[in-house]
Design an enzyme around this catalytic site. Structure first.
Site, short mmCIF file in Angstrom:
data_model
loop_
_atom_site.label_atom_id
_atom_site.label_comp_id
_atom_site.label_asym_id
_atom_site.label_seq_id
_atom_site.Cartn_x
_atom_site.Cartn_y
_atom_site.Cartn_z
N TYR A 143 29.30 49.45 29.73
CA TYR A 143 29.75 50.48 30.66
C TYR A 143 31.25 50.75 30.54
CZ TYR A 143 25.62 51.30 33.58
OH TYR A 143 24.40 51.68 34.05
N LYS A 194 20.10 39.51 24.96
CA LYS A 194 19.43 39.98 23.76
C LYS A 194 20.12 39.25 22.61
CE LYS A 194 16.41 42.76 21.93
NZ LYS A 194 14.98 42.48 21.90
N ASP A 227 13.89 42.41 26.71
CA ASP A 227 12.61 43.15 26.61
C ASP A 227 11.48 42.33 27.22
OD1 ASP A 227 12.96 41.32 24.54
OD2 ASP A 227 12.07 42.58 22.98
N ASP A 251 21.19 47.08 35.21
CA ASP A 251 20.93 48.44 35.71
C ASP A 251 19.44 48.74 35.54
OD1 ASP A 251 21.47 51.12 36.56
OD2 ASP A 251 21.35 51.74 34.46
N ASP A 255 16.12 48.54 38.62
CA ASP A 255 15.26 49.67 39.01
C ASP A 255 13.79 49.26 38.91
OD1 ASP A 255 17.36 51.43 39.47
OD2 ASP A 255 16.39 53.09 38.42
C1 IPM Z 1 23.28 52.06 39.68
C2 IPM Z 1 23.38 53.48 39.16
C3 IPM Z 1 24.76 53.67 38.54
C4 IPM Z 1 24.85 52.74 37.36
C5 IPM Z 1 25.11 55.12 38.16
C6 IPM Z 1 24.96 56.06 39.31
C7 IPM Z 1 26.49 55.22 37.56
O1 IPM Z 1 22.35 53.75 38.30
O2 IPM Z 1 24.11 51.67 40.52
O3 IPM Z 1 22.37 51.35 39.28
O4 IPM Z 1 24.39 53.07 36.25
O5 IPM Z 1 25.39 51.64 37.52
MG MG Z 2 20.90 52.21 38.15
#
Ligand code: IPM
Ligand code: MG
Length: 368
Positions: A143, A194, A227, A251, A255
């Site tokens: 990032y 990884k 993975d 990240d 999710d």
């Molecule tokens: C998160 C989001 C952010 C990230 C974005 C909005 C920049 O997806 O906080 O997980 O990628 O970190």
């Molecule tokens: Mg995210």
């Protein structure tokens, strides 16, 4: 009683302001009851700040964020600002706050409330009772690595570059956060990398191994390739206690973990920096984004934001009882059958963002 704590609210864009309003009802309740005693400020961030000040994060807002005890953040972004240059996009505000406040440890707990074990896209017997903590490195890795950018490579070619880089101290400081959390939980850390392909994450594995052996021999440390970790999260998520991983893997995996709980609308997070004295730089935010498609309709789920507030009570203000009160009340409200649209199921009653928050305040009052 005079306020002895300070809090900055950054509602942002899309559903951010709606879930912030909902959370404000609970904050105000604690304040009225003299159980929080907090000075509250508010500022624009993301697209809202672009519209008002021409940039996603102003110096003034950044300075205020650095000076308070805790920041509560909504969400940023939306189609309105999609065409902007990379450096001017609403998301830069969030990345800027993380970097400038040095919030290197991002805690993303994924907990399945019993009432919601049917809302997950996985079978209830796979997710019921799930309680995992993902610790995502937040200020390093791909990032922020340099060089980065899109350059002209000549002859009609362009070249996009990002750099995945980690140093020893970046790995150790987030590793310690994960090991410390594991000690208070079930004593297990799974480090995700990884290392079969990427040197920077081979270093990650080596440093985690050394840290575990030298400082946390009482914590069980395992390693998993990213993975495989994604697969194991949907195959048998309860095998995990604490997972610790790089910025980008965290990240993605968080999710994935969020959906195990039924909805992205349920997942809170805390982003923490290094303690100095009795202060820890901290920003709390729901993992969900700004959801422009439902913004302004009073349909958003405020529970991820409310759980983020509970994390703030726990980690920034050491108000353990109050944090537990919020968490238990969320469970009870779900148990009573109230649902926002994202977690709606047969036999439940669908309510608005505001109604969910009001029900929560009533529940907190009842239990207090
Ligand atoms: C998160 C989001 C952010 C990230 C974005 C909005 C920049 O997806 O906080 O997980 O990628 O970190
Ligand atoms: Mg995210």
């Amino acid at each position: 009683m005079t306020a002895n704590r300070s809090l900055l609210l950054l509602p942002g864009d899309g559903i951010g302001p709606e879930v912030m309003d909902a959370t404000r009802r609970v904050i105000d309740w604690f304040d009225r009851e003299n159980r929080l005693n907090v000075d509250i400020g508010e500022a624009l961030v993301g697209g809202a700040s672009i519209d008002a000040h021409g940039m996603p994060l102003t110096d003034d807002t950044l300075e205020r964020a650095k000076s308070v005890d805790a920041v509560l953040f909504g969400a940023v972004g939306g189609p309105r600002w999609d065409g902007l240059d990379f450096s001017m996009r609403p998301e830069r505000a969030l990345l800027g706050l993380r970097k400038e406040m040095e919030l290197f440890a991002n805690l993303r707990p994924a907990v399945v409330y019993p009432a919601l074990s049917h809302a997950s896209s996985l079978k209830p017997d796979i997710v019921s009772g799930l309680d995992i903590m993902i610790v995502r490195e937040l200020t390093g890795g791909i990032y922020f690595g340099e060089p980065r950018g899109i350059e002209d490579a000549g002859g009609g070619e362009r070249r996009g570059v990002n750099t995945l880089v980690y140093t020893t101290h970046e790995i150790l400081r987030v590793g310690r956060v994960a090991f410390e959390l594991a000690r208070k939980r079930n004593g297990r850390v799974c480090s995700v990398d990884k290392s079969n392909v990427l040197e920077s994450t081979l270093l990650w594995r080596e440093e985690m191994t050394r840290l575990g052996a030298e400082e946390y021999p009482d914590v069980e440390l395992t390693h998993m390739l990213a993975d495989n970790a994604a697969m194991q999260l949907v195959r048998d998520p309860r095998q995990f206690d604490v997972m610790v991983t790089t910025n980008m893997f965290g990240d993605i995996l968080s999710d994935c973990a969020a959906m195990l709980t039924g909805s992205l609308g349920m997942l809170p997070s805390a982003s923490l920096g290094a303690r100095s004295g009795d202060r820890i730089p901290a920003l709390y935010e729901p993992v969900h984004g700004s959801a422009p498609d439902i913004a302004g309709t009073n349909r958003a789920n405020p529970l991820a934001m409310l759980s983020s507030f509970a994390m703030m009570l726990r980690y920034s203000f050491d108000l353990q009882e109050e944090a537990a009160l919020v968490d238990a009340s969320i469970g009870a409200v779900l148990e009573s059958g109230l649902r926002t649209a994202d977690i709606m199921e047969d036999g439940a009653r669908q309510v608005t963002t505001t109604a969910m928050a009001e029900a929560l305040v009533r529940e907190i009052e009842k239990r207090a």
